[in-house]
Design a protein around this motif. Structure first.
Motif, PDB file in Angstrom:
ATOM      1  N   MET A 237      20.501 108.377  58.850  1.00 37.53           N
ATOM      2  CA  MET A 237      20.555 108.655  57.415  1.00 37.53           C
ATOM      3  C   MET A 237      20.258 107.413  56.561  1.00 37.53           C
ATOM      4  N   ASP A 238      20.585 106.214  57.080  1.00 39.60           N
ATOM      5  CA  ASP A 238      20.365 104.982  56.302  1.00 39.60           C
ATOM      6  C   ASP A 238      18.991 104.351  56.570  1.00 39.60           C
ATOM      7  N   GLY A 239      18.126 105.060  57.293  1.00 44.03           N
ATOM      8  CA  GLY A 239      16.766 104.553  57.527  1.00 44.03           C
ATOM      9  C   GLY A 239      16.662 103.610  58.712  1.00 44.03           C
ATOM     10  N   SER A 240      17.752 103.473  59.485  1.00 40.20           N
ATOM     11  CA  SER A 240      17.741 102.491  60.583  1.00 40.20           C
ATOM     12  C   SER A 240      17.246 103.072  61.917  1.00 40.20           C
ATOM     13  N   GLY A 241      16.835 104.353  61.910  1.00 39.43           N
ATOM     14  CA  GLY A 241      16.433 104.988  63.169  1.00 39.43           C
ATOM     15  C   GLY A 241      14.948 104.873  63.473  1.00 39.43           C
ATOM     16  N   TYR A 242      14.471 105.719  64.384  1.00 36.82           N
ATOM     17  CA  TYR A 242      13.060 105.724  64.763  1.00 36.82           C
ATOM     18  C   TYR A 242      12.625 107.144  65.061  1.00 36.82           C
ATOM     19  N   PRO A 243      11.343 107.486  65.084  1.00 37.76           N
ATOM     20  CA  PRO A 243      10.195 106.566  65.033  1.00 37.76           C
ATOM     21  C   PRO A 243       9.707 106.242  63.617  1.00 37.76           C
ATOM     22  N   HIS A 244      10.127 106.946  62.576  1.00 35.23           N
ATOM     23  CA  HIS A 244       9.510 106.745  61.263  1.00 35.23           C
ATOM     24  C   HIS A 244      10.451 106.185  60.200  1.00 35.23           C
ATOM     25  N   GLN A 245      11.636 105.745  60.598  1.00 36.94           N
ATOM     26  CA  GLN A 245      12.630 105.187  59.657  1.00 36.94           C
ATOM     27  C   GLN A 245      12.829 106.099  58.444  1.00 36.94           C
ATOM     28  N   LEU A 246      12.982 107.403  58.706  1.00 34.15           N
ATOM     29  CA  LEU A 246      13.238 108.347  57.619  1.00 34.15           C
ATOM     30  C   LEU A 246      14.668 108.153  57.106  1.00 34.15           C
ATOM     31  N   CYS A 247      14.911 108.613  55.849  1.00 37.31           N
ATOM     32  CA  CYS A 247      16.251 108.491  55.265  1.00 37.31           C
ATOM     33  C   CYS A 247      16.756 109.868  54.844  1.00 37.31           C
ATOM     34  N   GLY A 248      18.076 110.021  54.837  1.00 37.98           N
ATOM     35  CA  GLY A 248      18.772 111.169  54.248  1.00 37.98           C
ATOM     36  C   GLY A 248      18.046 112.489  54.367  1.00 37.98           C
ATOM     37  N   GLU A 249      17.701 113.048  53.197  1.00 36.32           N
ATOM     38  CA  GLU A 249      17.118 114.397  53.130  1.00 36.32           C
ATOM     39  C   GLU A 249      15.758 114.505  53.810  1.00 36.32           C
ATOM     40  N   GLN A 250      15.131 113.379  54.074  1.00 35.91           N
ATOM     41  CA  GLN A 250      13.831 113.430  54.775  1.00 35.91           C
ATOM     42  C   GLN A 250      14.007 113.906  56.218  1.00 35.91           C
ATOM     43  N   ILE A 251      15.222 113.787  56.711  1.00 35.22           N
ATOM     44  CA  ILE A 251      15.486 114.156  58.117  1.00 35.22           C
ATOM     45  C   ILE A 251      15.891 115.625  58.183  1.00 35.22           C
ATOM     46  N   HIS A 252      15.228 116.377  59.050  1.00 34.58           N
ATOM     47  CA  HIS A 252      15.509 117.816  59.171  1.00 34.58           C
ATOM     48  C   HIS A 252      16.945 118.039  59.650  1.00 34.58           C
ATOM     49  N   PRO A 296      27.198 113.279  56.896  1.00 34.87           N
ATOM     50  CA  PRO A 296      28.659 113.408  56.765  1.00 34.87           C
ATOM     51  C   PRO A 296      29.159 114.833  57.001  1.00 34.87           C
ATOM     52  N   PHE A 297      28.428 115.840  56.517  1.00 36.62           N
ATOM     53  CA  PHE A 297      28.883 117.226  56.686  1.00 36.62           C
ATOM     54  C   PHE A 297      28.853 117.626  58.156  1.00 36.62           C
ATOM     55  N   VAL A 298      27.762 117.237  58.839  1.00 38.35           N
ATOM     56  CA  VAL A 298      27.647 117.546  60.271  1.00 38.35           C
ATOM     57  C   VAL A 298      28.778 116.853  61.024  1.00 38.35           C
ATOM     58  N   CYS A 299      28.996 115.572  60.691  1.00 37.71           N
ATOM     59  CA  CYS A 299      30.042 114.792  61.356  1.00 37.71           C
ATOM     60  C   CYS A 299      31.424 115.395  61.156  1.00 37.71           C
ATOM     61  N   THR A 300      31.773 115.672  59.897  1.00 34.52           N
ATOM     62  CA  THR A 300      33.133 116.193  59.651  1.00 34.52           C
ATOM     63  C   THR A 300      33.324 117.552  60.309  1.00 34.52           C
ATOM     64  N   THR A 301      32.305 118.405  60.251  1.00 34.49           N
ATOM     65  CA  THR A 301      32.448 119.719  60.894  1.00 34.49           C
ATOM     66  C   THR A 301      32.686 119.525  62.394  1.00 34.49           C
ATOM     67  N   PHE A 302      31.912 118.636  63.003  1.00 34.95           N
ATOM     68  CA  PHE A 302      32.054 118.407  64.434  1.00 34.95           C
ATOM     69  C   PHE A 302      33.432 117.822  64.762  1.00 34.95           C
ATOM     70  N   LEU A 303      33.792 116.746  64.058  1.00 34.49           N
ATOM     71  CA  LEU A 303      35.039 116.042  64.391  1.00 34.49           C
ATOM     72  C   LEU A 303      36.263 116.923  64.140  1.00 34.49           C
ATOM     73  N   ASN A 304      36.258 117.667  63.033  1.00 36.60           N
ATOM     74  CA  ASN A 304      37.416 118.509  62.721  1.00 36.60           C
ATOM     75  C   ASN A 304      37.605 119.617  63.747  1.00 36.60           C
ATOM     76  N   ASN A 305      36.511 120.184  64.237  1.00 35.88           N
ATOM     77  CA  ASN A 305      36.627 121.303  65.172  1.00 35.88           C
ATOM     78  C   ASN A 305      36.842 120.854  66.605  1.00 35.88           C
ATOM     79  N   VAL A 306      36.184 119.761  66.988  1.00 34.78           N
ATOM     80  CA  VAL A 306      36.255 119.350  68.394  1.00 34.78           C
ATOM     81  C   VAL A 306      37.672 118.885  68.750  1.00 34.78           C
TER      82      VAL A 306
END
Ligand SMILES: [Fe+2]
Length: 362
Positions: A237-252, A296-306
């Motif tokens: 989400m912060d643009g630190s990934g690969y291969p295209h350093q996409l940020c936030g909403e740019q990521i599906h 954050p939404f994906v994370c909280t949903t995962f952490l709260n349920n798991v």
């Protein structure tokens, strides 16, 4: 899969002194000296409720304890687990076959994979205790095949928690199963290297996301969402990934879900150079350290349920005792309330010198 086991648990009630009760205990009806009902039968204690009981001057608390028929419980658990393990192994073999086909013929058998999702993996995600079974699965094959199946299953479970249904849910599972398909183009000496990769090897390894996308980009029967999950699952989400350093909403959103699941499964699985971490610690690490990089939404949903899956797990403590997890508090997942084999209730938030070493059984 859980059909045929419908007997209800029975309970016995034991009186505890107030100072001996702990969050997670289920109580019988508690009535104050003036005859007012303070807590109803079946209430599960929390720190707040214990404080309320103190304020009411309650000194004795009736605690409901499950009377367990070990034979029945064991039989039920074994039956569900064996069913799961058997279908899981079939799925790993199917994925191995798929990867081998891709490695040799350079073509992804998409129809076969869609059928695998439809007939096996989608029904598997509804297995009672699915996340726990995955922790106990016998790893008899290469990491990549197990990891692909795990990510497909956990992405399906998380997708369901997030409200995905029908075709979209099946597409998400498929994207999880195929997320690392590009690794079929990575030389085996790098993929199976029994140790950490050099910088140069890591650069080659990172190409798997783009390779995977290249393999499926022209497949007309594969929706864009599935392809994006494959291409973007290492974007952050912060643009630190690969291969295209996409940020936030740019990521599906498929890629954001697979990113969380990918990290969780990698950390809770044994690898050649990494002994698996226990899921309590992993959940805490995900919530503490990588929140800025993950949705954050994906994370909280995962952490709260798991976390709900962890109640009932048996763990090994650093003092050498085994203990059952009886309550997950709202804070640190690695510090639940446990009941030791010698019957002591311990809130690990308060016993700072004792830690969970590993998961013993679920
Ligand atoms: Fe990957």
């Amino acid at each position: 899969m859980s059909g045929g086991f419908t007997s209800m648990p029975s309970y016995q009630v034991r009186q505890y002194k107030l100072e001996d009760v702990a969050p997670g205990m289920e109580v019988g009806t508690i009535i104050s000296e003036c005859g007012k009902t303070v807590l109803c039968e079946g209430t599960v204690l929390t720190d707040n409720l214990i404080a309320i009981l103190q304020n009411w001057g309650i000194t004795e608390v009736p605690v409901k304890e499950k009377v367990i028929n070990p034979d029945e419980t064991e039989r039920k658990k074994n039956w569900i687990q064996q069913q799961f393990f058997s279908e899981y192994e079939d799925t790993v073999m199917a994925i191995q076959h798929c990867f081998e086909q891709v490695r040799f013929f350079r073509e992804v058998p998409i129809m076969e994979m869609q059928e695998l999702v439809e007939k096996t993996v989608n029904p598997l995600i509804d297995t009672v205790g699915v996340i726990n079974h995955l922790h106990l699965v016998r790893r008899w094959n290469e990491y990549t095949f197990h990891h692909s199946v795990d990510v497909g299953i956990i992405a399906g479970v998380l997708g369901k928690w997030m409200g995905y249904r029908g075709v979209e849910l099946k597409d998400l599972i498929l994207s999880g199963l195929l997320h690392d398909i590009g690794k079929t183009r990575i030389p085996l000496e790098i993929l199976d290297k029994p140790g950490r990769l050099s910088d140069q090897e890591m650069t080659i390894m990172k190409q798997h996301a783009a390779y995977g996308y290249e393999m499926v980009k022209d497949a007309p029967q594969l929706p864009m969402s599935v392809r994006c999950g494959i291409l973007q699952h290492h974007e952050r989400m912060d643009g630190s990934g690969y291969p295209h350093q996409l940020c936030g909403e740019q990521i599906h959103h498929f890629a954001r879900i697979i990113a969380v699941v990918d990290i969780y499964d990698a950390m809770t699985s044994d690898r050649v150079y990494h002994e698996k971490d226990n899921p309590f610690t992993v959940v805490e690490m995900i919530s503490n350290q990588v929140f800025g990089q993950l949705d954050p939404f994906v994370c909280t949903t995962f952490l709260n349920n798991v976390r709900d899956y962890f109640v009932g797990n048996v763990v090994l403590l650093s003092d050498g005792r085994q203990a059952e997890v009886v309550y997950m508090g709202p804070f640190r997942a690695s510090r639940p309330v446990v009941k030791t084999e010698d019957g002591q209730f311990m809130d690990l938030e308060k016993y700072k010198d004792i830690a969970i070493i590993k998961l013993v059984t679920t």
